[in-house]
Design a protein around this motif. Structure first.
Motif, mmCIF file in Angstrom:
data_model
loop_
_atom_site.group_PDB
_atom_site.id
_atom_site.type_symbol
_atom_site.label_atom_id
_atom_site.label_comp_id
_atom_site.label_asym_id
_atom_site.label_seq_id
_atom_site.Cartn_x
_atom_site.Cartn_y
_atom_site.Cartn_z
ATOM 1 N N LEU A 1 10.778 25.996 18.947
ATOM 2 C CA LEU A 1 12.411 25.630 19.477
ATOM 3 C C LEU A 1 12.474 24.576 20.367
ATOM 4 O O LEU A 1 11.778 24.822 21.469
ATOM 5 C CB LEU A 1 13.121 26.689 19.855
ATOM 6 C CG LEU A 1 14.670 26.498 19.630
ATOM 7 C CD1 LEU A 1 14.933 26.377 17.909
ATOM 8 C CD2 LEU A 1 15.199 28.213 20.210
ATOM 9 N N LYS B 1 14.220 21.236 22.668
ATOM 10 C CA LYS B 1 15.392 20.478 22.952
ATOM 11 C C LYS B 1 15.278 19.267 22.645
ATOM 12 O O LYS B 1 13.995 18.635 22.976
ATOM 13 C CB LYS B 1 15.611 20.624 24.385
ATOM 14 C CG LYS B 1 16.927 20.179 24.939
ATOM 15 C CD LYS B 1 17.238 20.329 26.539
ATOM 16 C CE LYS B 1 18.659 20.680 26.727
ATOM 17 N NZ LYS B 1 18.866 20.912 28.199
ATOM 18 N N MET C 1 19.122 22.475 20.465
ATOM 19 C CA MET C 1 17.797 23.033 20.403
ATOM 20 C C MET C 1 17.670 23.216 18.756
ATOM 21 O O MET C 1 18.635 23.670 18.218
ATOM 22 C CB MET C 1 17.298 24.205 21.213
ATOM 23 C CG MET C 1 17.246 23.972 22.712
ATOM 24 S SD MET C 1 16.817 25.510 23.518
ATOM 25 C CE MET C 1 15.344 25.674 23.474
ATOM 26 N N GLN D 1 20.135 31.307 22.811
ATOM 27 C CA GLN D 1 18.634 30.722 22.671
ATOM 28 C C GLN D 1 17.892 31.739 21.954
ATOM 29 O O GLN D 1 17.045 31.701 21.323
ATOM 30 C CB GLN D 1 18.110 30.215 23.859
ATOM 31 C CG GLN D 1 18.427 28.801 24.246
ATOM 32 C CD GLN D 1 17.793 28.475 25.724
ATOM 33 O OE1 GLN D 1 16.731 29.177 26.069
ATOM 34 N NE2 GLN D 1 18.451 27.309 26.099
ATOM 35 N N TYR E 1 15.908 31.542 18.763
ATOM 36 C CA TYR E 1 14.301 32.059 18.432
ATOM 37 C C TYR E 1 14.210 32.755 17.254
ATOM 38 O O TYR E 1 13.143 32.696 16.533
ATOM 39 C CB TYR E 1 13.848 32.360 19.780
ATOM 40 C CG TYR E 1 13.470 31.344 20.481
ATOM 41 C CD1 TYR E 1 12.330 30.533 20.292
ATOM 42 C CD2 TYR E 1 14.043 31.169 22.042
ATOM 43 C CE1 TYR E 1 11.912 29.585 21.395
ATOM 44 C CE2 TYR E 1 13.644 30.288 22.860
ATOM 45 C CZ TYR E 1 12.760 29.442 22.564
ATOM 46 O OH TYR E 1 12.307 28.716 23.505
ATOM 47 N N TRP F 1 21.018 25.425 18.166
ATOM 48 C CA TRP F 1 21.651 25.778 19.172
ATOM 49 C C TRP F 1 22.226 24.648 20.161
ATOM 50 O O TRP F 1 21.320 23.721 20.561
ATOM 51 C CB TRP F 1 20.713 26.475 20.205
ATOM 52 C CG TRP F 1 21.021 26.695 21.510
ATOM 53 C CD1 TRP F 1 21.555 28.028 21.991
ATOM 54 C CD2 TRP F 1 20.876 26.163 22.887
ATOM 55 N NE1 TRP F 1 21.853 28.011 23.269
ATOM 56 C CE2 TRP F 1 21.299 27.045 23.734
ATOM 57 C CE3 TRP F 1 20.563 24.917 22.961
ATOM 58 C CZ2 TRP F 1 21.470 26.551 25.220
ATOM 59 C CZ3 TRP F 1 20.716 24.418 24.435
ATOM 60 C CH2 TRP F 1 21.159 25.048 25.415
ATOM 61 N N CYS G 1 27.993 28.079 24.287
ATOM 62 C CA CYS G 1 26.934 27.630 23.232
ATOM 63 C C CYS G 1 27.381 27.892 21.760
ATOM 64 O O CYS G 1 27.965 29.067 21.575
ATOM 65 C CB CYS G 1 25.459 27.895 23.537
ATOM 66 S SG CYS G 1 25.160 29.501 23.412
ATOM 67 N N VAL H 1 25.554 28.764 18.144
ATOM 68 C CA VAL H 1 24.323 28.911 17.243
ATOM 69 C C VAL H 1 24.760 28.919 16.006
ATOM 70 O O VAL H 1 25.723 29.600 15.526
ATOM 71 C CB VAL H 1 23.606 30.153 17.664
ATOM 72 C CG1 VAL H 1 22.361 30.387 17.022
ATOM 73 C CG2 VAL H 1 23.383 30.079 19.182
ATOM 74 N N HIS I 1 9.204 34.763 23.737
ATOM 75 C CA HIS I 1 9.863 33.753 24.503
ATOM 76 C C HIS I 1 10.580 33.894 26.129
ATOM 77 O O HIS I 1 10.920 33.148 26.421
ATOM 78 C CB HIS I 1 11.040 33.214 23.841
ATOM 79 C CG HIS I 1 10.396 32.772 22.450
ATOM 80 N ND1 HIS I 1 9.596 31.701 22.145
ATOM 81 C CD2 HIS I 1 10.750 33.159 21.026
ATOM 82 C CE1 HIS I 1 9.145 31.579 20.912
ATOM 83 N NE2 HIS I 1 9.904 32.520 20.278
#
Lengths: 373, 182
Positions: A5, A7, A176, B20, B24, B35, B50, B52, B154
């Motif tokens: 992932l 940006k 992202m 995020q 992921y 995202w 945000c 997604v 992550h």
């Protein structure tokens, strides 16, 4: 290699590193800053050059100097900073030097704002610097495409001795997405592997001069023709464009970058309603995908240009289509990304046969916009 | 097919990280995902959100007018996004930070006192995970295990010791809703 992932801004930086970037010169500006920030540690880590210049003017002229040595060089900025670089870009073009510039566009004119926009279209695609020259303009619409195009941008710049611009808007820089990085290429050894025009010190050979000054007009004309002939090769070889659902389309939407993505959502929604519409998404904006648009002008009843600027690309599409079919406009300005339902409404209007060759499409679009403010 | 999820709240509530994590998990599950943050000139305590998107094909617009699901971490987010959710969609409300009940009756509303549950588990900073657990219970776009795996892979190394607490928070959010539905 597995997908990670990334940006957008960071992904472009890493792709440039893997393409063999040897020297980066830049100056921070939102929404591009992560690109510079990433390279500020990544380049020294690899023993390569990173300079945060005193301004964009400094940065572009450092690029100019470094490019003379045959190194792979890059700068990046966002709209107001790119305006400051225009003189240097013209000098790079006049000196026939390869370089890569990333422009992560934001709302304007002037200081504007930091939201995504495409208002630099004319400045980048039709040249904001003085004199007769072209820049090769690549317009990614996703993080993966930004990686892939950045990776080849240096090869293109060197093959044709032009500045290649990777042109995207702030939303792609900030978003992202999963992306797969290409392999790390070895950096060019200098001066051993320098191109034949590079200045590397003339010990034991004829000296080379790199300059954009030709005081005798015939010499300047000759240089201009040489630059133009190389550009003709770019037109012949490097047009890139992606189409979606165009096989049986009776209507075509044209949009690049983020606007192209929004248009894709709208096209899918319109297809679900039974409207036979497709999308043409230019990936190179210069050279512009003229042949393919001309071909579709013979297939569809009308076209719709979707852009985040006031009908700048619209004029290129109209020039190419030459009045064979009506071309309408759906645009948002000043840092606003159109939403898919706005584009869907415009597609429905095409399907109702409301597109026309009468008057100018910008007038009709302005009239619709006047309902908003 | 795609699912759009908006996570909105105050800056500092972990809104962007929760998003995020979803991205992921979607990527690791072999799906397409985007995202995108609202990246205006914000500050801690200001609003943050945000979007997604999780999909099985190339994703078009990264932002949509009418999302399938929303996590509203505070009152301004509830007021902004409740009217926008697609009919049949999901609204997860952090009732700890909201002093009104949602009005829509054509969507699934999940109300969770996220702050209190997080504090019981040891830290208010787990609120985002509690609400994310609640969302995934009502909107099974990804299994909870995928989020846990994404966390393990992550989460920055310095935060790895907090993994068990994060798992607990996700489960607490998911289980809280289970009881409420019964």
């Amino acid at each position: 290699m597995a997908r990670e992932l990334w940006k957008g801004n960071n992904a472009i930086a890493e792709a440039a590193v893997r393409a063999g970037l040897q020297a980066y010169f830049g100056y921070p500006i939102t929404p591009q800053t992560e690109l510079l920030e990433y390279l500020s540690w990544r380049m020294p880590e690899l023993g390569r050059a990173f300079v945060q210049a005193e301004s964009e003017l400094g940065a572009v002229n450092m690029v100019y100097g470094a490019a003379c040595t045959g190194a792979r060089v890059m700068s990046s900025s966002s709209s107001p900073g790119v305006s400051l670089m225009m003189e240097g870009l013209s000098y790079l073009a006049g000196t026939e030097l390869p370089a890569v510039l990333v422009d992560v566009m934001r709302g304007g004119p002037g200081l504007g704002n930091i939201a995504p926009a495409q208002g630099d279209y004319n400045q980048i695609v039709h040249g904001g610097g003085h004199g007769d020259y072209n820049m090769l303009v690549l317009a990614p619409s996703s993080v993966q495409e930004a990686v892939d195009l950045t990776y080849i941008s240096f090869d293109l710049a060197e093959k044709y001795r032009v500045v290649t611009v990777v042109l995207l808007d702030g939303s792609i820089g900030q978003m992202m997405e999963p992306a797969e990085m290409p392999e790390m290429r070895p950096v060019r050894r200098l001066p051993e592997e320098a191109p034949e025009w590079a200045v590397t010190g003339a010990m034991g050979r004829q000296r080379r001069v790199l300059s954009s000054i030709y005081l005798q007009p015939p010499e300047e004309e000759e240089a201009n023709l040489r630059i133009l002939k190389r550009w003709q090769q770019v037109i012949a070889n490097e047009v890139r464009c992606k189409t979606y659902y165009m096989e049986d389309a009776r209507f075509a939407v044209v949009g690049f970058g983020s606007a192209g993505r929004v248009a894709l959502s709208a096209v899918r929604a319109a297809r679900a309603e039974g409207i036979p519409v497709g999308l043409v998404r230019p990936i190179t904006l210069n050279p512009f995908p003229e042949k393919i648009l001309q071909q579709y002008a013979g297939q569809v009843e009308s076209m719709l240009v979707v852009e985040m600027s006031a009908g700048q690309m619209l004029e290129d599409v109209r020039r190419v289509v030459q009045g064979r079919v009506p071309v309408e406009l759906c645009a948002r300005l000043g840092g606003i990304m159109p939403l898919p339902d706005e584009v869907l409404d415009a597609i429905r209007s095409l399907a109702r046969g409301e597109a026309t060759l009468e008057g100018h499409p910008r007038d009709r679009w302005l009239q619709r916009m006047s309902l908003l403010y | 097919m795609q699912t759009e999820i908006v996570i909105a709240g105050f800056g500092g509530q972990g809104v962007l990280f929760a998003g995020q994590l979803l991205a992921y998990a979607a990527m690791d599950s072999g799906m397409e995902t985007t995202w995108i943050p609202s990246y205006g000139p914000e500050m801690r305590g200001g609003t943050a959100n945000c979007t997604v998107i999780v999909a099985d094909e190339e994703i078009g617009a990264p932002v949509v007018r009418n999302p399938q699901a929303v996590i509203a971490m505070n009152r301004p987010s509830l007021d902004k996004y409740e009217p926008l959710i697609k009919p049949g969609g999901v609204l997860v409300v952090n009732s700890s930070m909201v002093d009104r009940t949602p009005e829509r009756d054509d969507i699934i509303v999940v109300t969770i006192p996220g702050n209190e549950i997080a504090e019981e588990l040891g830290s208010r900073r787990l609120t985002n995970m509690v609400l994310l657990g609640g969302l995934l219970k009502a909107l099974p776009v990804l299994p909870l295990e995928a989020i846990e795996k994404a966390l393990a892979e992550h989460l920055p190394e310095r935060h790895k010791k907090l993994l068990p607490q994060n798992y607990q928070a996700l489960r607490a959010g998911a289980n809280y809703e289970q009881e409420a539905f019964v």
